[in-house]
Write a protein that holds these residues in place. Sequence first.
Motif, short mmCIF file in Angstrom:
data_model
loop_
_atom_site.label_atom_id
_atom_site.label_comp_id
_atom_site.label_asym_id
_atom_site.label_seq_id
_atom_site.Cartn_x
_atom_site.Cartn_y
_atom_site.Cartn_z
N LYS A 1 -4.54 -7.93 2.44
CA LYS A 1 -5.72 -7.15 2.84
C LYS A 1 -6.96 -7.65 2.10
CE LYS A 1 -5.84 -2.52 2.93
NZ LYS A 1 -5.42 -1.09 2.95
N VAL B 1 -3.35 6.27 15.48
CA VAL B 1 -1.89 6.42 15.52
C VAL B 1 -1.42 7.86 15.26
CG1 VAL B 1 -1.45 4.04 14.82
CG2 VAL B 1 -1.61 5.81 13.07
N VAL C 1 -10.17 -0.50 1.89
CA VAL C 1 -9.74 0.88 1.64
C VAL C 1 -8.31 0.83 1.13
CG1 VAL C 1 -9.32 3.18 2.62
CG2 VAL C 1 -11.19 1.77 3.52
N ASN C 2 -8.09 1.39 -0.05
CA ASN C 2 -6.73 1.44 -0.62
C ASN C 2 -6.44 2.82 -1.16
OD1 ASN C 2 -6.65 -1.94 -1.70
ND2 ASN C 2 -5.03 -0.96 -0.54
N ASN C 3 -5.17 3.14 -1.13
CA ASN C 3 -4.68 4.42 -1.65
C ASN C 3 -4.79 4.48 -3.18
OD1 ASN C 3 -1.76 5.52 -2.81
ND2 ASN C 3 -2.73 6.88 -1.36
N THR D 1 -1.88 2.77 -5.00
CA THR D 1 -1.95 1.31 -4.86
C THR D 1 -2.86 0.74 -5.94
OG1 THR D 1 -1.90 1.70 -2.46
CG2 THR D 1 -2.34 -0.56 -3.19
N GLY E 1 -8.11 11.20 6.16
CA GLY E 1 -7.28 10.29 5.37
C GLY E 1 -7.07 8.98 6.11
N GLU E 2 -7.21 9.00 7.44
CA GLU E 2 -7.10 7.76 8.22
C GLU E 2 -8.33 6.92 7.86
OE1 GLU E 2 -7.37 4.80 11.17
OE2 GLU E 2 -8.89 6.34 10.91
N LYS E 3 -8.10 5.66 7.50
CA LYS E 3 -9.16 4.90 6.83
C LYS E 3 -10.48 4.80 7.61
CE LYS E 3 -6.79 0.77 8.32
NZ LYS E 3 -5.92 -0.32 8.00
N ASP F 1 -7.51 11.20 -0.19
CA ASP F 1 -7.57 12.36 0.71
C ASP F 1 -6.28 13.18 0.69
OD1 ASP F 1 -9.36 13.72 2.52
OD2 ASP F 1 -7.83 13.34 4.03
N GLU F 2 -5.18 12.53 0.40
CA GLU F 2 -3.85 13.16 0.24
C GLU F 2 -3.68 14.54 0.88
OE1 GLU F 2 -0.69 12.26 -2.82
OE2 GLU F 2 -1.81 13.81 -3.81
N ASN G 1 -8.80 5.80 -1.27
CA ASN G 1 -8.41 6.91 -0.41
C ASN G 1 -7.64 7.95 -1.23
OD1 ASN G 1 -7.46 8.59 1.58
ND2 ASN G 1 -6.89 6.92 2.99
N GLY H 1 0.82 -1.22 0.00
CA GLY H 1 0.00 0.00 0.00
C GLY H 1 0.85 1.26 0.00
N LYS H 2 0.45 2.22 -0.83
CA LYS H 2 1.26 3.45 -0.99
C LYS H 2 0.69 4.62 -0.19
CE LYS H 2 3.01 1.17 -4.64
NZ LYS H 2 4.27 0.64 -4.90
N GLY H 3 -0.25 4.34 0.72
CA GLY H 3 -0.86 5.41 1.49
C GLY H 3 -0.07 5.78 2.74
C1 LIG Z 1 -3.53 10.54 10.27
C2 LIG Z 1 -3.53 9.65 9.06
C3 LIG Z 1 -3.74 10.21 7.80
C4 LIG Z 1 -3.74 9.39 6.65
N1 LIG Z 1 -3.93 9.97 5.42
C5 LIG Z 1 -3.94 9.18 4.32
C6 LIG Z 1 -4.18 9.76 3.03
O1 LIG Z 1 -4.37 10.97 2.88
N2 LIG Z 1 -4.19 8.90 1.96
C7 LIG Z 1 -4.00 7.54 2.10
O2 LIG Z 1 -4.05 6.82 1.11
N3 LIG Z 1 -3.77 6.99 3.31
C8 LIG Z 1 -3.74 7.78 4.41
N4 LIG Z 1 -3.56 7.19 5.64
C9 LIG Z 1 -3.44 5.71 5.70
C10 LIG Z 1 -4.84 5.07 5.69
O3 LIG Z 1 -5.32 4.97 7.03
C11 LIG Z 1 -4.81 3.65 5.10
O4 LIG Z 1 -3.85 2.89 5.76
C12 LIG Z 1 -4.53 3.61 3.61
O5 LIG Z 1 -5.43 4.41 2.88
C13 LIG Z 1 -4.64 2.17 3.13
O6 LIG Z 1 -4.32 2.09 1.79
P1 LIG Z 1 -3.02 1.33 1.25
O7 LIG Z 1 -2.95 0.01 1.96
O8 LIG Z 1 -3.26 1.22 -0.20
O9 LIG Z 1 -1.84 2.21 1.61
C14 LIG Z 1 -3.53 8.00 6.79
C15 LIG Z 1 -3.31 7.45 8.07
C16 LIG Z 1 -3.30 8.26 9.18
C17 LIG Z 1 -3.06 7.64 10.52
#
Ligand SMILES: Cc1cc2nc3c(=O)[nH]c(=O)nc-3n(C[C@H](O)[C@H](O)[C@H](O)COP(=O)(O)O)c2cc1C
Length: 415
Positions: free
Chosen positions: A63, A389, A206-208, A211, A171-173, A82-83, A80, A52-54
């Motif tokens: 997952k 977190v 939920v994926n970035n 990803t 952005g937190e899932k 939200d970046e 996701n 995952g690139k988030g």
């Molecule tokens: C405070 C906080 C902000 C986050 N913001 C983002 C975000 O903007 N974009 C994103 O893809 N993941 C963000 N994450 C991670 C997501 O909770 C989640 O792990 C992710 O979207 C999973 O996708 P991935 O497995 O493809 O990375 C954030 C996590 C935290 C704790």
Amino acid sequence: MIVQIISKNFKIENSHKLKVALKHDRYSSLKRLFSLTPNEVIEEVAKSGLRGKGGGGAHTGDKWKLMPQNHEKPSYLVVNADESEPGTFKDRQIMEHDPHLLIEGIINSSYAIGANHAYIYIRGEYLFCTKRLNDAIEEAYKAGYLGKKVAGFDYKLDITVHRGAGAYICGEKSALLESLEGKRGHPRLKPQQKEPEWFFGAPTVVNNVETIASVPYIISNGFKNYRNYGTQESPGTMLFGLSGHVENPGIYELPFGVNMKDVIETIGGGVKGSKKLKAVIPGGSSCQILKADEIENITLDYESLKAHGSTLGTGGMIIIDKDTSIPKVMKNLFEFYHHESCGQCTPCREGCGWVDKILGKLLDKKGTRKDFDTILDACEMLNGKTICVFAPSVAFIANSYISKFQDEFYSLCKN
Ligand SMILES: Cc1cc2nc3c(=O)[nH]c(=O)nc-3n(C[C@H](O)[C@H](O)[C@H](O)COP(=O)(O)O)c2cc1C
Ligand code: SF4
């Protein structure tokens, strides 16, 4: 060093338009996709080692395997977008320059997890990206790549784009899903065991954005070709960012495992104005800071960054030159974290505010060593006693700034 799996079409004129996108491979993965069963697609992605690139680097295939088979409720994919992490601006490039790659990735991923409806939760401020996505989705519906029979195959998929209201925590899932359900964007308590996410009580992945955009290459070319790039543990590529005091800021797609210093010096053109490097924040603002002499042997992959006491995060490197005040950098970040704490947990809500306030006092030359100790106390409280977190990450980064640049902080104290 630069490779082009995801960024292949970024520089092609009008690459966001379906007509152009089709000439440059978009939707070409669908033929192989629909010749495989959903489980075979999940297996292919798992074998590719895609992570995952988030920010967290979770294994995508693992997952997806958590999704229950034959659940009474429908399954959903939530992308996701939200970046909002300072220093991170990679997903935006995909949505602006190649929205059809994201749609193709969503078709691949939704089919794999058995979803017939996907949502894209996009950062509220990304108005231009929202328009690009909506236009591309409209084109895809008209051309039959979305809707009742995707590309003529017996598979139905709808995509809805949902704009956030500008909160970093969304952005937190789990906060994202709360927000998507129409509630306040508050993170949920983590379950004890590994399980899917839940959207209105229905199993959800939920994926970035990046990803999901990586999946069509894996399906078209097979997992082995994806593994030709990167390292054993961090296979493939990532859209790495360079910002701050660097000659050539931007987004560059690189295989995992390349040397960080080389990237800054060659692709990045070195520190702006040929100044000396002081520090690097390696993967967005939530990663522990690294001093210039620490980066010599760091390679851009999850394992190397971890071994050097930081994290790869979103791959957005912020370059800091020797004339920059680290306490000022930390104050800047704490203004952000203070503002963005969702406020559910007292240590986070109050702690971020206290640290922000005391840093201001120190920078105004009105603070003492006792005030500095209060920052350390507040950071201690932030770590480990909260719902999500956000607070522990803030504590880790604060500790890295303070321990590595202690003299700069001490020099601001009156006694
Ligand atoms: C405070 C906080 C902000 C986050 N913001 C983002 C975000 O903007 N974009 C994103 O893809 N993941 C963000 N994450 C991670 C997501 O909770 C989640 O792990 C992710 O979207 C999973 O996708 P991935 O497995 O493809 O990375 C954030 C996590 C935290 C704790
Ligand atoms: S740690 Fe901070 S952001 Fe996370 S739930 Fe608690 S108050 Fe909200």
